[in-house]
Design an enzyme around this catalytic site. Structure first.
Site, PDB file in Angstrom:
ATOM      1  N   ASP A 125      58.699   1.266  86.584  1.00 18.23           N
ATOM      2  CA  ASP A 125      58.455  -0.068  86.014  1.00 18.23           C
ATOM      3  C   ASP A 125      57.603  -0.969  86.905  1.00 18.23           C
ATOM      4  O   ASP A 125      57.417  -2.150  86.590  1.00 18.23           O
ATOM      5  CB  ASP A 125      59.791  -0.764  85.718  1.00 18.23           C
ATOM      6  CG  ASP A 125      60.523  -0.119  84.556  1.00 18.23           C
ATOM      7  OD1 ASP A 125      59.859   0.214  83.561  1.00 18.23           O
ATOM      8  OD2 ASP A 125      61.752   0.047  84.644  1.00 18.23           O
ATOM      9  N   ASP A 128      57.224   4.401  77.585  1.00 20.25           N
ATOM     10  CA  ASP A 128      57.009   3.045  78.101  1.00 20.25           C
ATOM     11  C   ASP A 128      56.029   3.040  79.289  1.00 20.25           C
ATOM     12  O   ASP A 128      55.339   2.059  79.537  1.00 20.25           O
ATOM     13  CB  ASP A 128      58.318   2.411  78.577  1.00 20.25           C
ATOM     14  CG  ASP A 128      59.529   2.758  77.736  1.00 20.25           C
ATOM     15  OD1 ASP A 128      59.538   3.820  77.098  1.00 20.25           O
ATOM     16  OD2 ASP A 128      60.493   1.970  77.716  1.00 20.25           O
ATOM     17  N   GLY A 151      62.258  16.702  74.066  1.00 14.21           N
ATOM     18  CA  GLY A 151      62.271  15.258  73.876  1.00 14.21           C
ATOM     19  C   GLY A 151      63.697  14.767  73.675  1.00 14.21           C
ATOM     20  O   GLY A 151      64.480  15.405  72.971  1.00 14.21           O
ATOM     21  N   THR A 205      66.152  10.878  73.538  1.00 16.20           N
ATOM     22  CA  THR A 205      66.017   9.422  73.520  1.00 16.20           C
ATOM     23  C   THR A 205      66.945   8.781  74.530  1.00 16.20           C
ATOM     24  O   THR A 205      67.953   9.364  74.915  1.00 16.20           O
ATOM     25  CB  THR A 205      66.286   8.842  72.119  1.00 16.20           C
ATOM     26  OG1 THR A 205      65.686   7.542  72.064  1.00 16.20           O
ATOM     27  CG2 THR A 205      67.775   8.741  71.792  1.00 16.20           C
ATOM     28  N   ARG A 231      60.312   0.237  69.327  1.00 20.63           N
ATOM     29  CA  ARG A 231      59.622  -0.268  70.521  1.00 20.63           C
ATOM     30  C   ARG A 231      58.906   0.866  71.264  1.00 20.63           C
ATOM     31  O   ARG A 231      57.838   0.652  71.829  1.00 20.63           O
ATOM     32  CB  ARG A 231      60.567  -1.030  71.444  1.00 20.63           C
ATOM     33  CG  ARG A 231      59.785  -1.798  72.503  1.00 20.63           C
ATOM     34  CD  ARG A 231      60.529  -2.927  73.149  1.00 20.63           C
ATOM     35  NE  ARG A 231      61.637  -2.525  73.973  1.00 20.63           N
ATOM     36  CZ  ARG A 231      62.907  -2.641  73.653  1.00 20.63           C
ATOM     37  NH1 ARG A 231      63.247  -3.154  72.489  1.00 20.63           N
ATOM     38  NH2 ARG A 231      63.861  -2.262  74.473  1.00 20.63           N
ATOM     39  N   TRP A 259      55.123   0.818  72.408  1.00 18.38           N
ATOM     40  CA  TRP A 259      54.578   1.116  73.753  1.00 18.38           C
ATOM     41  C   TRP A 259      53.471   2.159  73.610  1.00 18.38           C
ATOM     42  O   TRP A 259      52.475   2.138  74.341  1.00 18.38           O
ATOM     43  CB  TRP A 259      55.655   1.641  74.690  1.00 18.38           C
ATOM     44  CG  TRP A 259      56.741   0.685  75.120  1.00 18.38           C
ATOM     45  CD1 TRP A 259      58.080   0.967  75.193  1.00 18.38           C
ATOM     46  CD2 TRP A 259      56.611  -0.685  75.576  1.00 18.38           C
ATOM     47  NE1 TRP A 259      58.782  -0.130  75.648  1.00 18.38           N
ATOM     48  CE2 TRP A 259      57.907  -1.148  75.893  1.00 18.38           C
ATOM     49  CE3 TRP A 259      55.532  -1.542  75.743  1.00 18.38           C
ATOM     50  CZ2 TRP A 259      58.152  -2.446  76.356  1.00 18.38           C
ATOM     51  CZ3 TRP A 259      55.774  -2.838  76.195  1.00 18.38           C
ATOM     52  CH2 TRP A 259      57.065  -3.272  76.500  1.00 18.38           C
TER      53      TRP A 259
HETATM   54  N1  GLY Z   1      60.954  -0.351  78.943  1.00 22.18           N
HETATM   55  C1  GLY Z   1      62.299  -0.503  78.503  1.00 22.18           C
HETATM   56  C2  GLY Z   1      62.407  -1.103  77.159  1.00 22.18           C
HETATM   57  O1  GLY Z   1      61.445  -1.182  76.424  1.00 22.18           O
HETATM   58  O2  GLY Z   1      63.492  -1.526  76.838  1.00 22.18           O
END
Ligand code: GLY
Length: 392
Positions: free
Chosen positions: A105, A165, A223, A225, A237, A241
């Protein structure tokens, strides 16, 4: 890009006047948070639409600083610059002391805070902090698997995976190569981008949230989640991303294959929007469901469309702009906070995490503001109202 979706054709674009009106409200929202949130940061998500204070040790701290930079760029008001610069000092301390920096991050943290500060003010502290963050991020690259590991210790075989992300963290590496002249950062970013596109995009252009690799051979495994409904579902989301991340990847490497993928991944997002265009938190759910919406996913997608619009010209540019303007209107009408009495954030109705029998996340930040939703909402407003030099 197909835009035949009936419900999109019927939605008018947001007008320039309405963008200006929404921007004025948003700037008032940011202003109302000072001076409280200048030495202090905001928690990841709100509680009944109000953020409490938090230290600079979360993955989301950069978004609030980024919102302050956007407010400064839109107003020129020193009050925003001073607050943002106070936070830049905190980001230097964070990377020097390595406070919660063992994570991918670092781009979310350092692009909207320190890269932004460097681009806007030329401040050397900001540049130093962002370059240190890029070095730390580069350490997370696994040669065998050709990806940046998302979370946890680099020795932990159970964490040998990437997450979608991370596409938003790559611009920090591209920036570091531009600043230092050393191509190594951009090379790692390119390698990760290629690996991620290969594994996370399914044949129907929905996306996996995370993808595991074999730590011995580096071969892709499966894959899974973390925050989506299930391994095979499309977490809205995560999809967003993908949209914005691929647009940014295309900006740095304008390969036509990337734009094709951008169109497909974006179309999947558009085709799964409910009637009022505010996505459910996972595309498993559709009109008639009581599950919560995630406004932040829509804000991220709008920014992705606006980024792609800036990468192309002519009719293509007009198509992306049109879509962004159509999608932004319901975000303003249905989700934007209208006054500091209602919220000390920007964008209501987001979801951080929703527990299901098939994921490993907890219920939190449901039907609340969250920091990335606020930030990308402000970024979209800024992109729609002026020529803007991205922090990414
Ligand atoms: N990057 C973590 C989220 O989108 O919650």
């Amino acid at each position: 890009m197909k835009i035949e979706q009936k419900h999109l054709q019927e939605i008018p674009e947001i007008t320039d006047a309405k963008v200006q009106e929404a921007l004025a409200v948003a700037l008032g929202q940011t202003r109302s948070c000072l001076p409280k949130f200048s030495s202090e940061f905001k928690h990841i998500f709100s509680n009944h639409n109000f953020y409490t204070t938090a230290p600079n040790n979360q993955w989301t701290n950069g978004f609030w600083t980024g919102e302050l930079w956007l407010a400064y760029e839109n107003t020129g008001d020193e009050v925003f610059r001073k607050a943002a610069m106070e936070q830049v000092k905190s980001f230097l301390n964070r990377i020097e002391q390595e406070i919660e920096t063992d994570t991918h991050d670092l781009g979310f943290l350092y692009s909207p805070s320190c890269v932004a500060a460097w681009k806007i003010t030329g401040d050397d502290t900001a540049k130093k902090a962002a370059l240190m963050a890029a070095d730390k991020l580069a350490e997370r690259f696994h040669k065998k698997g050709q990806f940046l590991q998302a979370w946890g210790s680099l020795e932990d075989k159970n964490n040998y995976r990437l997450i979608i992300d991370c596409l938003l963290n790559l611009p920090l590496l591209y920036w570091a190569s531009e600043e230092t002249g050393n191509p190594k950062y951009a090379d790692l970013a390119k390698a990760h981008f290629e690996t991620a596109l290969k594994v996370v995009i399914r044949p129907d252009y929905s996306t996996y949230h995370t993808y595991y690799f074999d730590p011995e051979t580096g071969e892709p495994l499966r894959g899974v989640t973390h925050q989506g409904y299930s391994a095979q579902s499309a977490w809205s989301r995560g999809q967003s991303w993908g949209v914005y991340g691929i647009a940014l990847g295309y900006r740095y490497n304008p390969n036509p294959r990337y734009k094709e993928l951008f169109d497909h991944v974006t179309e999947y997002f558009l085709e799964h929007l409910p009637e009022n265009l505010i996505p459910y938190w996972d595309f498993t759910f559709t009109d008639g469901s009581d599950e919560p919406r995630d406004s932040s996913a829509l804000a991220v997608t709008v920014c992705g469309l606006l980024e792609m619009a800036d990468c192309v010209t002519g009719k293509e540019r007009q198509t992306y702009l049109h879509l962004a303007r159509c999608l932004f209107r319901p975000l303003v009408d249905l989700c934007a906070a209208k006054s500091p009495r209602e919220s000390n954030g920007q964008l209501l109705h987001g979801v951080y995490g929703r527990k299901t029998p098939y994921n490993d996340c907890i219920d939190h930040g449901i039907d609340e503001c969250n920091l990335w939703g606020d930030y990308y909402y402000m970024e979209a407003l800024t992109r729609l109202s002026r020529k803007w030099n991205p922090y990414w």
